[in-house]
Write a protein that holds these residues in place. Structure first.
Motif, PDB file in Angstrom:
ATOM      1  N   GLU A 180       0.828   4.377  -2.864  1.00 15.90           N
ATOM      2  CA  GLU A 180       0.479   5.764  -2.338  1.00 15.90           C
ATOM      3  C   GLU A 180       1.859   6.816  -3.184  1.00 15.90           C
ATOM      4  OE1 GLU A 180      -0.007   6.127   1.667  1.00 15.90           O
ATOM      5  OE2 GLU A 180      -1.800   5.150   1.832  1.00 15.90           O
TER       6      GLU A 180
ATOM      7  N   PHE B 274      -5.312   7.307  -2.035  1.00  9.14           N
ATOM      8  CA  PHE B 274      -6.493   6.557  -1.436  1.00  9.14           C
ATOM      9  C   PHE B 274      -7.374   7.566  -0.506  1.00  9.14           C
ATOM     10  CE2 PHE B 274      -3.641   3.163  -2.545  1.00  9.14           C
ATOM     11  CZ  PHE B 274      -4.356   2.191  -3.228  1.00  9.14           C
ATOM     12  N   THR B 275      -7.377   8.620  -1.019  1.00  7.56           N
ATOM     13  CA  THR B 275      -8.266   9.675  -0.264  1.00  7.56           C
ATOM     14  C   THR B 275      -8.971  10.567  -1.434  1.00  7.56           C
ATOM     15  OG1 THR B 275      -6.450   9.755   1.318  1.00  7.56           O
ATOM     16  CG2 THR B 275      -8.204  11.654   1.476  1.00  7.56           C
TER      17      THR B 275
ATOM     18  N   TYR C  37      -9.786  -0.348  -7.341  1.00  5.69           N
ATOM     19  CA  TYR C  37      -9.167  -1.644  -6.993  1.00  5.69           C
ATOM     20  C   TYR C  37     -10.275  -2.726  -6.235  1.00  5.69           C
ATOM     21  CZ  TYR C  37      -4.133  -0.290  -7.318  1.00  5.69           C
ATOM     22  OH  TYR C  37      -2.910  -0.249  -7.796  1.00  5.69           O
TER      23      TYR C  37
ATOM     24  N   TYR D  54      -3.695  -3.739  -0.736  1.00  6.88           N
ATOM     25  CA  TYR D  54      -3.705  -2.250  -1.008  1.00  6.88           C
ATOM     26  C   TYR D  54      -4.340  -1.360   0.189  1.00  6.88           C
ATOM     27  CZ  TYR D  54      -8.249  -3.632  -2.725  1.00  6.88           C
ATOM     28  OH  TYR D  54      -9.391  -4.542  -3.014  1.00  6.88           O
ATOM     29  N   GLY D  55      -4.173  -2.192   1.430  1.00 11.23           N
ATOM     30  CA  GLY D  55      -4.851  -1.629   2.418  1.00 11.23           C
ATOM     31  C   GLY D  55      -4.048  -1.708   3.807  1.00 11.23           C
TER      32      GLY D  55
ATOM     33  N   ASN E 120      -9.511   8.953  -4.950  1.00 17.92           N
ATOM     34  CA  ASN E 120      -9.409   7.644  -4.290  1.00 17.92           C
ATOM     35  C   ASN E 120      -9.115   6.445  -5.406  1.00 17.92           C
ATOM     36  OD1 ASN E 120      -9.149   5.408  -2.959  1.00 17.92           O
ATOM     37  ND2 ASN E 120     -10.832   5.987  -1.337  1.00 17.92           N
TER      38      ASN E 120
ATOM     39  N   ARG F 295       0.811  -1.220   0.091  1.00 15.13           N
ATOM     40  CA  ARG F 295      -0.020  -0.194   0.023  1.00 15.13           C
ATOM     41  C   ARG F 295       0.892   1.345  -0.054  1.00 15.13           C
ATOM     42  NH1 ARG F 295      -5.213   1.974   1.985  1.00 15.13           N
ATOM     43  NH2 ARG F 295      -4.951   4.154   2.305  1.00 15.13           N
TER      44      ARG F 295
ATOM     45  N   GLY G 115      -8.541   3.714  -4.803  1.00 17.52           N
ATOM     46  CA  GLY G 115      -8.887   2.592  -4.221  1.00 17.52           C
ATOM     47  C   GLY G 115     -10.405   2.315  -4.812  1.00 17.52           C
TER      48      GLY G 115
END
Lengths: 324, 324, 324
Positions: free
Chosen positions: A104, A111-112, A121, A132-133, A116, A100, A118
């Protein structure tokens, strides 16, 4: 005796999202950076040895709820104790996985918020998205600094009697001057096969712009997802322009999965915005983003209404982020 | 205006446990001391009077969960306000009971980690373990200092309409130079009878070693449990060796209880380890422990798989504890 | 980098309540002020511009539970980020509504303890009590200071796809020297109609006493509640006497509602007490209060057993409040 740093971010935005013709207006949290509160500290033990700890808790500015993104685990963003020295660093506890952290580094939206990545994903039905977390029960080792720009880390999450929680990852990178490249490989257990994620990324800071590129491939049995993100950060005035474009493709086996993971498919995510720094700690920002789904794909931007298969999901926000 | 001390412990260990032939490898929390985060402060009111507060929250380093040991009560370790002066101290709120504090003083492993003596304490089916735990709605009074080594306290937990929550306890002790002795008596309500705990303990610090002994007897109606713990702390190099041995015996009436408290029976707990202090705040440690159950007893070391009646449960860990 | 103020209140009381002949003794929390813990800070951005944040979490001193009054939202008392300058202040996040802040200014017991006026406020079956409470997703604007004593604010809570969460409020006031007057109007969505609250209040500080008066009227469709509170604060010795009297009347349509809101009706709440300041931060206090219900009304003082329709509910406490 105490040597604690209290830190955090409070971020709130006015957000407008639209998916499949349905729109939603929100006062939302974490448009640019995730709202959080934390405690951290380091202790010099002599001889180059250091001990450290890090506790970090997510905050929903809009509702006051803590730790929602971690199923209610208050310190779900991070709870670690570490020991570092000439040998490198050993870190134990709940934390982001090394894979992860790789992802980033080459995506300014990461991831925000509305950008994001994510959102596109998928764990491919494996039920395990730690690659990825974040992971519970994580033990990680990082190489020491001073290797001529090279760095690396490996991490393992103990399954603790539930194989679905197993995770192993490794990363190797090179960062010197304007250049940054990194590769990662992780595997995590699903109910039948392992979820495997391989990714390479690179960025070069030209001063007038920092373009970056990440290529990731995830597999779970016959299912496969390929994700490419191209992004750029451009300093402009008292702030910077950020833009990212992600192309996520799923193979036929992945697209055929419906139950519990109906959203897998081909999608394109575009996000762009401007961050205006009022100070080093406080910024105003705006973001626009859009996800275009193909076929059965149902990916949606953060905070939007449910999207229909193959439909568009888009968002716009203006917000304020304050660090403390 | 503010005069707050932020404090805490982050402790994580690599733990291996085995019970009834089944083993488990874990990245666990709180092997030596319970991971926690807290706020406390005192205010001098003049004339010898002081006000104080204490908030303390448990942390699972491995998962980031807060307050798990208290059913999710965030400040479940302690939430008190107090007033002290020449008259002694009055303390109100959630806290450890005075009988629990007695037990901790004569057992270096006390209620934490693989040597957790709580593993062999039973509420005898009364449903109320506050006598060796913590209580809500607690009002406590402690004698003032300066009584020539004598100290004492009484505490009461208000049932608040649910008699099962009722608790009353008292303690008297003497601590001067190397000698420390203490006695406690507590009773807490069960559904039918009261759960009564009587305990005496003593320790003497010879410098080269501090041996200690606790004898406790618990009753709930006809059910009885007798628990003896003999322990020793031996300073060695930059740390100390810790060892404790506990013999817990249940009478026939207690052993006959199965539903909801099937684990009662005769058991022996042995734990030993070494704590290596990297500094005053940071330590590496290792522990081995074993519980031998007799008959129907099902006590297990902390974090182990379920143990079969009459079987062994053992554990080993290496860990790091960092105070801040 | 950090500029955080840690603050809080720990308040505990010994409370005796009696309703419909049933009594209850408690070690309770928040008899005078709500126990809490928070973080706040401001940053000077230059040119009169300031950024700020405020996080505040409720604590039950008696049980260690956090955020209970907000359905478990840890920062449920407040989670806001703000920007202020010559233009006024914009504040985003979860917070008290502007109409709630109006009500608090003219009632020394406000919404806390045995004198909690919230005990006789009803949402009239609308399910939305934000007009006298707190709201998620709140955006508020306040006029700048320096308007010759006048101040004002408006706030809006985004429904976010659930109309029941919608809220809009405004307030205008004048505060100069001993005089303080204010008016507020708020409306919040119920399942069918809007819940509307209008209120005016005033106070005058004569030095020897500060009397205050609030008149509020709430409507939800044909249902109506009228609430008048007359209160006074009288400095006495090293503390102050507080007294408040509230007369709450419901019209026939409101009284006819039973399901889920059976408690609506005519009631009178009287509360009085003395606060003895041991210091600026620490106080001992005592309170007596009584609610007299008429007809079907079932309002009860805070922490009491259930009250029967038309019966009395009364309480008495002594406690300690410590600010940090």
């Amino acid at each position: 005796q105490s040597s604690v740093t209290l830190f955090g971010v409070i971020d709130a935005d006015l957000r407008y999202t639209k998916s499949s013709g349905q729109s939603l207006k929100k006062l939302d949290s974490s448009g640019l950076n995730t709202s959080r509160f934390g405690l951290r500290g380091t202790e010099d033990l002599g001889g180059g040895l250091k001990a450290g700890f890090w506790l970090e808790s997510e905050i929903n500015t809009d509702t006051g709820v803590a730790g929602a993104a971690s199923g209610g685990a208050f310190w779900g963003r991070r709870a670690t104790v570490s020991l570092s020295g000439d040998f490198g660093e050993i870190r134990l506890g709940r934390n982001k996985t090394t894979s992860r952290l790789h992802l980033e580094d080459f995506d300014p939206y990461a991831f925000t918020g509305l950008g994001n990545v994510g959102a596109v994903y998928s764990n491919l039905g494996s039920g395990n998205g730690t690659a990825y977390g974040r992971a519970d029960n994580l033990a990680s080792y990082s190489l020491p600094e001073g290797l001529g720009g090279f760095y690396g880390s490996v991490d393992v999450a103990a399954p603790e009697g539930n194989l679905a929680n197993k995770y192993q990852g490794a990363r190797l990178g090179y960062k010197a001057g304007p250049l940054h490249v990194s590769g990662t490989y992780a595997n995590a257990n699903g109910p039948t096969d392992k979820y495997k994620l391989a990714s390479v990324g690179g960025a070069y800071d030209f001063g007038v712009a920092r373009p970056s590129l990440v290529y990731s491939q995830a597999k779970f049995g016959a299912r496969k997802q390929t994700i490419i993100t191209a992004a750029v950060t451009v300093p402009l005035g008292q702030g910077q322009i950020i833009a990212s474009y992600t192309d996520a493709k799923a193979n036929d086996a992945a697209e055929a999965v419906t139950a519990g993971s109906a959203r897998i498919g081909d999608s394109k995510l575009f996000a762009a915005g401007y961050v205006y720094n009022l100070s080093k700690r406080t910024a105003l920002y705006t973001t626009v983003s859009q996800i275009k789904n193909d076929g059965a794909a149902k990916f949606a931007v953060a905070g939007s209404p449910t999207v229909a298969a193959g439909a568009k999901s888009s968002g716009f926000d203006v917000g304020i982020r304050h660090n403390f």
